[in-house]
Scaffold this motif. Structure first.
Motif, PDB file in Angstrom:
ATOM      1  N   TYR A  20       0.160 -10.404   4.329  1.00 37.89           N
ATOM      2  CA  TYR A  20      -0.802  -9.356   4.648  1.00 37.89           C
ATOM      3  C   TYR A  20      -1.861  -9.180   3.574  1.00 37.89           C
ATOM      4  CZ  TYR A  20       2.400  -8.352   8.365  1.00 37.89           C
ATOM      5  OH  TYR A  20       3.178  -8.484   9.479  1.00 37.89           O
ATOM      6  N   GLY A  45      -5.596  -9.612   4.639  1.00 35.90           N
ATOM      7  CA  GLY A  45      -6.253  -8.653   5.514  1.00 35.90           C
ATOM      8  C   GLY A  45      -5.954  -8.861   6.983  1.00 35.90           C
ATOM      9  N   SER A  54      -3.285  -8.043   8.816  1.00 35.04           N
ATOM     10  CA  SER A  54      -2.701  -6.895   9.516  1.00 35.04           C
ATOM     11  C   SER A  54      -3.739  -5.827   9.815  1.00 35.04           C
ATOM     12  CB  SER A  54      -1.563  -6.293   8.684  1.00 35.04           C
ATOM     13  OG  SER A  54      -2.050  -5.863   7.424  1.00 35.04           O
ATOM     14  N   SER A  55      -4.603  -5.540   8.847  1.00 33.07           N
ATOM     15  CA  SER A  55      -5.611  -4.502   9.072  1.00 33.07           C
ATOM     16  C   SER A  55      -6.643  -4.951  10.100  1.00 33.07           C
ATOM     17  CB  SER A  55      -6.297  -4.141   7.753  1.00 33.07           C
ATOM     18  OG  SER A  55      -6.886  -5.291   7.170  1.00 33.07           O
ATOM     19  N   ALA A 108      -4.961  -4.688  13.462  1.00 36.28           N
ATOM     20  CA  ALA A 108      -4.804  -3.274  13.810  1.00 36.28           C
ATOM     21  C   ALA A 108      -6.102  -2.696  14.356  1.00 36.28           C
ATOM     22  CB  ALA A 108      -4.354  -2.485  12.582  1.00 36.28           C
ATOM     23  N   PHE A 109      -7.210  -3.062  13.738  1.00 32.04           N
ATOM     24  CA  PHE A 109      -8.500  -2.573  14.229  1.00 32.04           C
ATOM     25  C   PHE A 109      -8.800  -3.136  15.617  1.00 32.04           C
ATOM     26  CE2 PHE A 109     -13.112  -3.298  14.677  1.00 32.04           C
ATOM     27  CZ  PHE A 109     -13.524  -1.972  14.743  1.00 32.04           C
ATOM     28  N   ASN A 125      -8.969  -5.351   3.673  1.00 33.74           N
ATOM     29  CA  ASN A 125      -7.954  -4.406   4.144  1.00 33.74           C
ATOM     30  C   ASN A 125      -8.493  -2.989   4.185  1.00 33.74           C
ATOM     31  OD1 ASN A 125      -5.262  -5.312   4.908  1.00 33.74           O
ATOM     32  ND2 ASN A 125      -5.202  -6.292   2.908  1.00 33.74           N
ATOM     33  N   PHE A 131     -11.194  -2.589   7.152  1.00 29.13           N
ATOM     34  CA  PHE A 131     -10.652  -2.473   8.502  1.00 29.13           C
ATOM     35  C   PHE A 131      -9.751  -1.240   8.646  1.00 29.13           C
ATOM     36  CE2 PHE A 131     -11.709  -7.059   9.014  1.00 29.13           C
ATOM     37  CZ  PHE A 131     -12.452  -6.935  10.179  1.00 29.13           C
ATOM     38  N   SER A 132      -9.075  -0.859   7.588  1.00 29.46           N
ATOM     39  CA  SER A 132      -8.256   0.359   7.648  1.00 29.46           C
ATOM     40  C   SER A 132      -9.132   1.580   7.869  1.00 29.46           C
ATOM     41  CB  SER A 132      -7.454   0.515   6.351  1.00 29.46           C
ATOM     42  OG  SER A 132      -6.518  -0.523   6.207  1.00 29.46           O
ATOM     43  N   THR A 166     -10.273   1.566  11.485  1.00 34.61           N
ATOM     44  CA  THR A 166      -9.166   1.969  12.358  1.00 34.61           C
ATOM     45  C   THR A 166      -8.957   3.472  12.306  1.00 34.61           C
ATOM     46  OG1 THR A 166      -8.072  -0.168  12.006  1.00 34.61           O
ATOM     47  CG2 THR A 166      -6.723   1.627  12.880  1.00 34.61           C
ATOM     48  N   SER A 167      -9.025   4.053  11.118  1.00 35.10           N
ATOM     49  CA  SER A 167      -8.874   5.502  10.972  1.00 35.10           C
ATOM     50  C   SER A 167      -9.986   6.242  11.692  1.00 35.10           C
ATOM     51  CB  SER A 167      -8.872   5.883   9.484  1.00 35.10           C
ATOM     52  OG  SER A 167      -7.775   5.298   8.821  1.00 35.10           O
ATOM     53  N   LEU A 211       0.850   0.264  15.862  1.00 33.32           N
ATOM     54  CA  LEU A 211       0.787   0.043  14.420  1.00 33.32           C
ATOM     55  C   LEU A 211       2.171   0.051  13.779  1.00 33.32           C
ATOM     56  CD1 LEU A 211      -2.320   2.238  13.481  1.00 33.32           C
ATOM     57  CD2 LEU A 211      -2.204  -0.244  13.610  1.00 33.32           C
TER      58      LEU A 211
END
Length: 348
Positions: free
Chosen positions: A110, A113, A115-116, A119-120, A172, A175-176, A179-180, A198
């Motif tokens: 991870y 990047g 996973s992030s 996730a996005f 990371n 994209f985090s 996503t937020s 997630l």
């Protein structure tokens, strides 16, 4: 004793496979499950032979069990078990490869990047109802994250371990944050779906997931296994260049393969952490740093660990616990122990 343990871990996915098939909310006798798997295998073999011989059926196999048994086993439990096994293999071998490249046992897949980014992509598909599906967008943004990480990390035409790690942190975070933002803007019903994705789960596993993920992950694991001796060379760091090894090209090839199989895994099951950290180091503690043993054992032990963890997650309570939570609870103490023991460095 070590040879016996080595052989046992190599074949451990077989035992984990049947144990996981036997356990579930809907009880089925063990003998019935074994018989149905055997008869289904004969059915498949007969079908293949019929295609080869242009329709001539060598033997007709019937499965004399209730339809509910067949539905539970072949449409729910079996694809879930198989998907968990291949995802576990992908995450474990990815961690082993990156730990060799960066010469640090605290690194996992991870860091790039992936996973992030995935996730996005999933949040985008769920939150905006684009109609493209969660899996395709998660996979696409996972690969985009890898592309951004490697592009940012390339300084002066080359990628160093430090620049790649820093680029991964940047991607990371980027994209985090996106996503937020999506989670903040979307409706409560859709927000629940994103949050559950997630956490990581195999609840939505089906044969379509296997059909897409299996070729990518299987091919990647085979290529890594065939090239595993070169990881021993890369683990020497800069000294590998002295013997004429093109380390940068090798690193890029391994990172590309790891990115593809990890993206394929994350796209279908969500975020499942710590497997790439725990499994390779457990093998390393038992058998040493030689990647001729480390890579195949990471593949098999990763498959066994993941499918047994998923079985525990879906059977430990009356409701299913997302497997990402379970692997995190297992991984945190292991990470703390590993950090205290290694000091964050490489001890081969």
């Amino acid at each position: 004793m070590r040879r016996f343990l080595f052989l046992f871990l190599l074949v451990s996915p077989i035992f984990a496979f049947f144990i996981s098939l036997f356990i579930g909310a809907y009880h089925m006798p063990m003998v019935n499950i074994i018989n149905m798997v055997f008869l289904k295998s004969l059915q498949l073999i007969s079908g293949v032979l019929a295609k080869i011989t242009l329709g001539k059926l060598y033997f007709d196999v019937q499965i004399p069990y209730p339809s509910v048994y067949q539905t539970v086993l072949f449409k729910i439990r079996l694809p879930r078990v198989l998907l968990a096994m291949i995802v576990g293999s992908a995450l474990a071998v990815s961690g082993a490869v990156l730990q060799a490249i960066f010469r640090n046992p605290l690194v996992n897949s991870y860091i790039l990047g992936i996973s992030s980014g995935a996730a996005f992509g999933a949040a985008l598909a769920i939150g905006l109802s684009l109609g493209l599906g969660v899996t395709p967008l998660a996979f696409a943004f996972a690969l985009l994250a890898v592309f951004l990480t490697t592009s940012l990390a390339k300084i002066g035409g080359r990628i160093t371990p430090v620049s790649l790690i820093l680029a991964g942190v940047i991607v990371n975070a980027f994209f985090s944050a996106l996503t937020s933002l999506l989670k903040f803007l979307m409706e409560h019903e859709k927000l629940a779906s994103v949050v559950y994705w997630l956490m990581g789960s195999f609840a939505n596993a089906d044969w379509h997931s296997l059909k897409v993920a299996f070729p990518i992950i299987f091919a990647g694991c085979i290529i890594i296994s065939l090239m595993r001796w070169q990881l021993n060379v890369l683990s020497f760091g800069e000294e590998a260049k002295l013997v004429g090894v093109e380390t940068e090209k090798l690193k890029f090839a391994f990172i590309l393969i790891v990115s593809l199989i990890t993206a394929a895994s994350v796209a279908f099951c969500g975020i499942i952490g710590w497997v790439g950290l725990m499994i390779p180091h457990m093998v390393r503690m038992a058998f040493g740093p030689d990647h001729k043993k480390l890579i195949p054992l990471s593949i098999t032990l990763g498959a066994s660990f993941m499918v047994l963890a998923d079985t525990l997650a879906r059977s430990i309570a009356t409701y299913e616990i997302p497997i990402g939570i379970l692997t995190t609870l297992l991984g945190i103490p292991f990470f703390a122990y590993l950090l205290r023991k290694t000091g964050g460095g490489w001890h081969a």
